[in-house]
Design a protein around this motif. Structure first.
Motif, PDB file in Angstrom:
ATOM      1  N   SER A   1      45.980  17.346  46.361  1.00 41.73           N
ATOM      2  CA  SER A   1      46.469  16.763  45.160  1.00 41.73           C
ATOM      3  C   SER A   1      48.151  16.788  45.148  1.00 41.73           C
ATOM      4  O   SER A   1      48.687  15.726  44.689  1.00 41.73           O
ATOM      5  CB  SER A   1      46.035  17.902  43.918  1.00 41.73           C
ATOM      6  OG  SER A   1      44.874  17.616  43.829  1.00 41.73           O
TER       7      SER A   1
ATOM      8  N   SER B   1      42.275  12.973  42.528  1.00 39.25           N
ATOM      9  CA  SER B   1      43.867  13.303  42.654  1.00 39.25           C
ATOM     10  C   SER B   1      44.653  12.066  42.579  1.00 39.25           C
ATOM     11  O   SER B   1      45.729  12.230  42.353  1.00 39.25           O
ATOM     12  CB  SER B   1      43.894  14.501  43.785  1.00 39.25           C
ATOM     13  OG  SER B   1      43.473  13.533  44.984  1.00 39.25           O
TER      14      SER B   1
ATOM     15  N   TYR C   1      39.350  16.611  53.561  1.00 36.96           N
ATOM     16  CA  TYR C   1      38.240  17.355  53.976  1.00 36.96           C
ATOM     17  C   TYR C   1      37.988  17.088  55.515  1.00 36.96           C
ATOM     18  O   TYR C   1      38.052  18.009  56.191  1.00 36.96           O
ATOM     19  CB  TYR C   1      36.877  17.131  53.307  1.00 36.96           C
ATOM     20  CG  TYR C   1      35.685  17.645  53.809  1.00 36.96           C
ATOM     21  CD1 TYR C   1      35.373  19.130  53.846  1.00 36.96           C
ATOM     22  CD2 TYR C   1      34.949  16.990  54.172  1.00 36.96           C
ATOM     23  CE1 TYR C   1      34.308  19.697  54.449  1.00 36.96           C
ATOM     24  CE2 TYR C   1      33.624  17.506  55.196  1.00 36.96           C
ATOM     25  CZ  TYR C   1      33.556  18.795  55.148  1.00 36.96           C
ATOM     26  OH  TYR C   1      32.418  19.507  55.596  1.00 36.96           O
TER      27      TYR C   1
HETATM   28  C1  LIG Z   1      39.218  18.067  48.145  1.00 35.52           C
HETATM   29  C2  LIG Z   1      39.709  16.770  48.185  1.00 35.52           C
HETATM   30  C3  LIG Z   1      40.849  16.445  47.682  1.00 35.52           C
HETATM   31  C4  LIG Z   1      41.678  17.478  46.841  1.00 35.52           C
HETATM   32  O1  LIG Z   1      41.993  18.466  47.441  1.00 35.52           O
HETATM   33  P1  LIG Z   1      42.592  19.806  46.706  1.00 35.52           P
HETATM   34  O2  LIG Z   1      43.438  20.418  47.857  1.00 35.52           O
HETATM   35  O3  LIG Z   1      41.762  20.627  45.899  1.00 35.52           O
HETATM   36  O4  LIG Z   1      43.778  19.218  45.681  1.00 35.52           O
HETATM   37  C5  LIG Z   1      41.636  15.270  47.458  1.00 35.52           C
HETATM   38  N1  LIG Z   1      40.820  14.227  48.618  1.00 35.52           N
HETATM   39  C6  LIG Z   1      39.845  14.354  49.053  1.00 35.52           C
HETATM   40  C7  LIG Z   1      39.285  13.312  49.886  1.00 35.52           C
HETATM   41  C8  LIG Z   1      39.069  15.516  48.796  1.00 35.52           C
HETATM   42  O5  LIG Z   1      37.881  16.085  49.574  1.00 35.52           O
END
Ligand SMILES: *Cc1c(COP(=O)(O)O)cnc(C)c1O
Length: 475
Positions: A141, A182, A265
């Motif tokens: 984020s 995000s 991810y």
């Molecule tokens: C988990 C995820 C986020 C957010 O990740 P954080 O590190 O918790 O802010 C953003 N984009 C994708 C595709 C995600 O899987």
């Protein structure tokens, strides 16, 4: 407590941690406490006199532990993982003992230099071009927010940082309807305005349709908007859909928007040659994020953010007040200027421990094992008449629902699957979460926990079949 008490107390804690890691499967995966069950056991005011370590630790075990959801359980299949691993835990212990504030090179040269080196390792491990340069942020984020603010400054010639918005800017940001929340958050915070986030339609695989992106851009340009930024997702949160980066990159050449890639991810899969096709077109990207704290066995928080032009990033964020001026400002990487917070933990250490302890081949092996487990489960679910697969299997997230032949009403199917999910999670034996795909309540099983084994996935599948049979009888 002071340094003299450390030996006894730490011995007790270490024994507990060691036992916890071995027995984490014994706990209910999803915490079973009721709302405020923990809160109500805690005193209303802080103790005025020192308390014994024994009492504090007892309360941790008796009050706090029941309210913990066990993300490190191999029966955790929910959300995306927040994995730890033994080398990562050990490094985190050292990090907390050092307690260093790693804002600038001078505030701990090793932290800055290890980060510089480890980010080069990581860049090469996932096949990003050599002209990308990395920094560790707390979360994806934050990385995405940094990217969108940088895009804003780049396109406004750094005027908004200086003068604020003039009111004449008409920026648009684009992402698919499936991308992570995000992005919307970042667009709000960066002052672009949520109404200026355009959500582009996806195809049957939940990936952005480039022709729809181009249509939206053309229509916005005609209305006097400026296409500021496009966020391409490699691995959406719902289904790990993969936006076609190559086609989006081609549009960048035509429309000159800032291109940010969110692989929070699925970025980990890029260590495997068979996933490198995802980043075809990456040369055109301006920034890229992926989270080792998800599927690369490194404790939260550790988000790897890469940019092509370090100077644009620095021009956007750098501020050097008198009390932070150092003699090395012109040569060293001062990572507090590479993002939003001033203070920074020593996060490179755990990444270094993890990469060295697994080795790149060891990481590949584990990731491939997870992919195989997911494929096996996908095939089992596909072959069952009473179940339906709801998204293609791109990696290790299986999206499905229970759909017994006698029920065709979509609303009833949604309720049935939600019931099934709660029943599974209340059992304490496994934890999975859901998404909605084309209005369908979709169960999502993510096979990516550091220690997950075939038997865990098999047990989960047996439980799903058993509970769904029981629900069928009630209906
Ligand atoms: C988990 C995820 C986020 C957010 O990740 P954080 O590190 O918790 O802010 C953003 N984009 C994708 C595709 C995600 O899987």
């Amino acid at each position: 407590m002071d340094n003299n008490n450390f030996d006894d107390a730490s011995k007790e804690i270490l024994e507990w941690v060691s036992e916890y890691l071995k027995s984490v499967e014994m706990y209910p995966v999803k915490s079973q406490v009721k709302y405020h069950e923990v809160y109500n056991q805690l005193p209303d005011s802080a103790p005025s006199t020192p308390e014994d370590f024994k009492n504090i630790f007892n309360d941790f075990q008796n009050i706090i532990m029941p309210g913990i959801t066990h993300w490190q359980s191999p029966n955790f299949f929910a959300y995306f993982p927040a994995n730890s691993s033994v080398p990562s835990i050990l490094a985190e212990m050292l990090t907390s003992a050092l307690g260093a504030q790693c804002m600038k090179w001078e505030t701990s040269p090793s932290a800055a230099e290890l980060e510089e080196k480890v980010m080069i390792w990581l860049r090469d491990m996932i096949g990003l071009p050599k002209n990308f340069i990395g920094v560790i942020q707390d979360t994806a984020s934050t990385s995405t927010l940094a990217s969108i603010i940088t895009a804003r400054e780049y396109h406004s010639d750094f005027k908004i940082n200086k003068e604020g918005f003039s009111g004449n800017e008409r920026y648009r940001v684009y992402c698919s309807t499936e991308t992570h929340s995000s992005i919307e958050k970042a667009v709000k915070i960066a002052g672009i305005g949520r109404d200026n986030l355009v959500k582009v339609a996806v195809d049957e695989n939940f990936a952005m349709i480039p022709a729809e992106l181009e249509k939206a851009i053309e229509s916005d340009i005609n209305k006097g908007f400026k296409p500021l930024c496009v966020v391409a997702a490699l691995g959406t949160t719902g289904t790990t859909a993969i936006d076609p980066l190559k086609e989006i990159s081609a549009l960048k050449k035509k429309y000159n928007f800032w291109l940010h890639v969110d692989a929070a991810y699925l970025g980990t899969a890029l260590i495997l040659p068979e996933y490198r096709w995802m980043i075809e077109g990456i040369d055109e990207a301006d920034s890229f994020v992926f989270n080792p704290h998800k599927w690369m066995f490194t404790n939260f928080d550790c988000s790897a953010y890469f940019v092509k032009d370090k100077n644009v990033l620095l021009n956007t964020f750098e501020i050097i007040p008198e009390y932070l001026k150092t003699r090395s400002d012109n040569v060293a990487n001062n990572y507090c200027d590479w993002g939003i917070p001033l203070g920074r933990r020593f996060r490179a250490l755990k990444l270094w421990f993890v990469i060295r302890s697994f080795g790149v081949e060891g990481l590949k092996e584990k990731v491939r094992y997870h992919l195989k487990l997911a494929k096996d489960l996908y095939e089992k679910i596909s072959s069952k008449n009473d179940f339906q697969i709801l998204a293609p299997l791109n990696a290790n997230v299986v999206c499905f629902r229970y759909k017994p032949g006698n029920i065709i009403d979509e609303n009833m199917l949604n309720i049935l699957n939600e019931d099934l999910m709660h029943k599974l999670n209340n059992s304490g034996k496994m934890f999975l979460t859901h998404t909605k795909l084309n209005g369908k309540f979709t169960l999502r099983i993510v096979i990516a926990q550091t220690n997950v084994e075939e038997r865990n996935v098999n047990d989960a599948w047996e439980l799903i079949k058993q509970y769904s049979d029981e629900l069928k009888e009630i209906n």
